[in-house]
Design an enzyme around this catalytic site. Structure first.
Site, short mmCIF file in Angstrom:
data_model
loop_
_atom_site.label_atom_id
_atom_site.label_comp_id
_atom_site.label_asym_id
_atom_site.label_seq_id
_atom_site.Cartn_x
_atom_site.Cartn_y
_atom_site.Cartn_z
N HIS A 44 0.80 -1.08 0.13
CA HIS A 44 0.01 -0.11 -0.01
C HIS A 44 0.78 1.28 0.03
O HIS A 44 1.59 1.64 0.86
CB HIS A 44 -0.97 0.06 1.50
CG HIS A 44 -2.13 0.99 1.21
ND1 HIS A 44 -3.29 0.70 0.38
CD2 HIS A 44 -2.20 2.32 1.47
CE1 HIS A 44 -4.14 1.72 0.46
NE2 HIS A 44 -3.38 2.72 1.11
N ASP A 46 0.34 5.53 -1.19
CA ASP A 46 -0.70 6.42 -1.69
C ASP A 46 -0.12 7.63 -2.28
O ASP A 46 -0.64 8.57 -2.30
CB ASP A 46 -1.36 7.24 -0.26
CG ASP A 46 -2.53 6.37 0.18
OD1 ASP A 46 -3.40 6.16 -0.57
OD2 ASP A 46 -2.75 5.92 1.33
N GLU A 147 -8.83 1.28 -2.65
CA GLU A 147 -8.76 1.28 -1.08
C GLU A 147 -10.38 1.89 -0.95
O GLU A 147 -10.62 3.16 -0.60
CB GLU A 147 -7.86 2.26 -0.52
CG GLU A 147 -7.95 2.05 1.01
CD GLU A 147 -6.90 2.89 1.61
OE1 GLU A 147 -6.60 4.01 1.12
OE2 GLU A 147 -6.59 2.64 2.89
N HIS A 174 -13.40 1.75 3.44
CA HIS A 174 -12.08 2.68 3.93
C HIS A 174 -12.55 2.94 5.27
O HIS A 174 -13.18 1.91 6.01
CB HIS A 174 -11.78 3.93 3.24
CG HIS A 174 -10.80 4.44 3.49
ND1 HIS A 174 -10.75 5.81 4.07
CD2 HIS A 174 -9.45 4.12 3.72
CE1 HIS A 174 -9.62 6.21 4.68
NE2 HIS A 174 -8.81 5.35 4.42
N HIS A 220 -8.81 -2.22 7.43
CA HIS A 220 -10.12 -1.01 7.39
C HIS A 220 -11.42 -1.86 7.85
O HIS A 220 -12.30 -0.96 7.94
CB HIS A 220 -10.12 -0.12 6.20
CG HIS A 220 -9.30 0.78 6.15
ND1 HIS A 220 -9.42 1.96 6.79
CD2 HIS A 220 -8.01 0.96 5.47
CE1 HIS A 220 -8.47 2.78 6.59
NE2 HIS A 220 -7.59 2.11 5.55
N HIS A 241 -2.36 -3.10 4.51
CA HIS A 241 -1.51 -2.39 5.40
C HIS A 241 -2.09 -2.28 6.70
O HIS A 241 -2.90 -1.40 7.11
CB HIS A 241 -1.61 -0.85 4.84
CG HIS A 241 -2.73 -0.20 4.47
ND1 HIS A 241 -3.82 -0.57 3.64
CD2 HIS A 241 -3.39 1.13 4.97
CE1 HIS A 241 -4.78 0.14 3.50
NE2 HIS A 241 -4.44 1.06 4.35
N ASP A 310 2.28 1.85 3.80
CA ASP A 310 1.28 3.09 3.90
C ASP A 310 2.21 4.43 3.77
O ASP A 310 1.69 5.52 4.17
CB ASP A 310 0.73 2.96 5.22
CG ASP A 310 -0.83 3.71 4.78
OD1 ASP A 310 -1.28 4.09 4.02
OD2 ASP A 310 -1.65 3.66 5.85
ZN LIG Z 1 -5.69 2.94 4.67
#
Ligand SMILES: [Zn+2]
Ligand SMILES: *[C@@H]1O[C@H](CO)[C@@H](O)[C@H](O)[C@H]1NC(C)=O
Ligand SMILES: *[C@@H]1O[C@H](CO)[C@@H](O)[C@H](O)[C@H]1NC(C)=O
Ligand SMILES: *[C@@H]1O[C@H](CO)[C@@H](O)[C@H](O)[C@H]1NC(C)=O
Ligand SMILES: *[C@@H]1O[C@H](CO)[C@@H](O)[C@H](O)[C@H]1NC(C)=O
Length: 424
Positions: A44, A46, A147, A174, A220, A241, A310
Site C-alpha cells: 500500500h 498513496d 482502497e 475505508h 479497514h 496495510h 502506507d
Molecule cells: Zn488505509
C-alpha cells in the site's frame, strides 16, 4: 601548531572517518543481497493520492525524479529496492454517493500515466508473472489496489470494469460503512454496526471477487467482516496495510486469532508503518516496527508476513523509516533479530506471490462460472444521487418513468421558469 601535528590530526580524522564508512554493516550487506534475489513487494502506497492533492493529477507538472514533498520518488524507490508496489487508488469517504466512481477512475488513470511517463522505472503489472518479469528487468512492478468499497458504488459491473482496468485488490471498506459492509470504526464503538459484518450483497461480492481473481483486502474492516470473509473466500486474503493488535491495540490492527486464521487459509498481513498503528502513540522507531514482524512470526509464522508501509498515506513515520528509501534498514534489522534468509525472502515478496498465484488459480478453476448479474436491492442503496433505471416497480421520482409526482414537479418547474423569464 606545527605542520607535522596538523598532518597527524588529519591522518587521525581520515582514519576515523574512512574506517567507519568502510565498516559495512554485515546485516545490511545481506539484506541488499536478499533484496536482489527476491522482490520487495509493498501492499500500500498513496503516492497517487498525493498527486491529486498536490497537483490535481497533472503529471506534466511533476518530475518524479526530483519531487521532494512526498515519501516516494524515483531516487528513493531505487535506493529502497522497491520491487513491486500496489499503488492505492484511494478517494475519501466524503465522495461516497457523490463522485467516488469518477474520482477512483482518475486515480487508476494517474497510475497508468505514471507508468507511461517513466517506462524505465515502472512496469504496469496485473499478475504474479508480471511481478517477476518486472523484477528481472530491474523495474518496479506497478499494480493497483482500490482502497474502499465506496469506490464501486455497490455495483458488480463497476467492480468487473475496474478489474479490466488492471485493479487487483479491493479494500472492502475505508473508514466508512458501505451499503454492504461494516468498517473498523464500528469496532471502536464510534459508529453503529449496519450489517453485522457483510450483507447478502457483500457476500455476493466476495464470490464475484474470487471468480474474477481480485484480491480481497481486509485492512479497514471490522473483525466480524474479517471472520466472515476468512470463512467463505476460496482464495487467501490480504491485509494490505495493517499491523498486530497485540503489539498496539488499535482496531485497525489484526488480532491474534485472526492472524492464526490467516495462517490456516494461506493469506498475508502486510505490516503498516504508521506510528499510530505501530506504537499507539505519535512517535515510533524502526525497532518498534520490527516488533510487529516478530510478533506475527511468533503467532502465525513468517509465511503470512509482508510489507505495507502506507507511505504517502500517513503523516507520522518511525525514526529510521522516514521514506521508501529506508526499507532495507528494516530488512537488516530482521536479520539482526535472527530471521533466516528464507523467512526474510518470504516476507519480502514470496508470501505475496504465493497469495496472488493462489488467487489466480482459484480464478482459473472457476472459469465456467457466469458473472453475478444480481444487482443490490434498490432499497439498500436508495439515495437522492442515484437513479433506479432497470429496477422494476420502484416508485422513485428519479426512476425515469412518468408518475404523478414527477409530472407535478415538472409542471411546477415549468411555471417557475416562465415566471423568471417574465421578470425583468
Ligand atoms: Zn488505509
Ligand atoms: C524541493 O524542490 C523544490 C523544487 O524543485 C526546490 O525549489 C527546493 O529547494 C527543494 N527543497 C529541498 C529541501 O530540497
Ligand atoms: C539489473 O541490475 C543488475 C544489478 O545492477 C544487473 O546485473 C542486471 O544486468 C540488470 N538487468 C537488466 C535487465 O537491466
Ligand atoms: C501455518 O503454520 C503452520 C504451522 O506452524 C506452518 O507449517 C504453515 O506453513 C503456515 N502457513 C503459512 C501460510 O504460513
Ligand atoms: C540470535 O542468535 C544468537 C545465536 O543463537 C543468540 O546468541 C542471540 O541472542 C540471538 N539474538 C536474538 C535477538 O534473538
Amino acid at each position: 601548531m606545527p605542520s607535522k601535528a596538523i598532518s597527524a590530526v588529519y591522518l587521525v580524522l581520515w582514519v576515523i572517518c574512512c574506517a567507519v564508512e568502510s565498516a559495512e554493516d554485515p546485516y545490511m550487506t545481506r539484506a541488499l543481497k536478499l533484496m536482489s534475489e527476491t522482490p520487495l513487494i509493498d501492499g500500500h502506497n498513496d503516492l497517487p493520492w498525493q498527486l491529486r492533492k498536490q497537483f490535481n493529477n497533472q503529471l506534466n507538472k511533476v518530475d518524479l525524479n526530483t519531487l521532494n514533498t512526498t515519501h516516494t520518488n524515483i531516487p528513493k524507490i531505487k535506493e529502497g529496492r522497491l520491487g513491486a508496489q500496489f499503488w492505492s487508488a484511494y478517494v475519501p469517504c466524503e465522495s461516497q454517493y457523490k463522485d467516488a466512481v469518477r474520482q477512483t477512475l482518475e486515480q487508476i488513470d494517474v497510475v497508468h500515466q505514471m507508468c507511461q511517463k517513466y517506462p524505465e522505472t515502472f512496469m504496469f503489472a496485473t499478475s504474479s508473472q508480471d511481478i517477476t518479469k518486472a523484477f528481472s528487468m530491474n523495474k518496479t512492478a506497478s499494480l493497483i489496489g482500490v482502497e474502499g468499497g465506496h469506490s464501486i458504488d455497490s455495483s458488480l459491473g463497476t467492480l468487473r470494469t475496474m478489474y479490466q482496468l488492471g485493479v487487483r485488490y479491493l479494500t472492502l471498506t475505508h473508514s466508512c460503512n458501505t451499503p454492504w459492509a461494516d468498517n473498523w470504526l464500528v469496532d471502536t464503538g464510534s459508529e453503529p454496526s449496519q450489517h453485522n459484518g457483510l450483507s447478502l450483497f457483500g457476500k455476493q461480492l466476495i464470490v464475484e471477487m474470487n471468480r474474477l481473481g481480485m484480491l480481497i483486502d481486509l485492512a479497514h474492516v471490522t473483525v466480524a467482516v474479517m471472520k466472515q470473509v476468512l470463512d467463505m473466500s476460496k482464495a487467501p486474503v490480504i491485509f494490505s496495510h495493517s499491523s498486530a493488535y497485540t503489539v498496539c491495540p488499535n482496531k485497525r490492527n489484526v488480532p491474534d486469532d485472526i492472524l492464526r486464521k490467516v495462517n490456516e487459509t494461506g493469506g498475508i498481513v502486510m505490516v503498516n508503518f504508521y506510528n499510530d498503528y505501530v506504537t499507539c502513540s505519535k512517535t515510533a522507531k524502526l525497532s518498534d516496527v520490527a516488533d510487529h514482524f516478530d510478533h506475527i512470526k511468533e503467532v502465525a509464522g513468517a509465511g503470512i508476513i509482508g510489507f505495507g508501509g502506507d507511505y504517502d498515506g500517513v503523516t507520522r513515520l518511525p525514526e529510521g523509516l522516514e521514506d521508501v528509501s529506508k526499507v532495507p534498514k528494516l530488512v537488516a534489522e530482521l536479520l539482526r533479530r535472527n530471521w533466516t534468509d528464507e523467512e526474510v525472502k518470504d516476507a519480502l515478496g514470496n508470501n505475496l506471490l504465493r497469495v496472488l498465484r493462489k488467487t489466480e488459480m482459484v480464478r482459473d478453476s472457476l472459469n465456467g462460472m457466469s458473472p453475478d448479474d444480481l444487482p443490490i436491492p434498490y432499497e439498500e442503496v436508495k439515495n437522492s444521487c442515484r437513479t433506479s433505471y432497470g429496477y422494476p416497480n420502484t416508485d422513485d421520482t428519479s426512476a425515469g418513468s412518468i408518475n404523478p409526482l414527477s409530472t407535478l414537479a415538472l409542471l411546477l418547474t415549468g411555471t417557475l421558469q416562465a415566471l423568471v423569464a417574465l421578470s425583468p
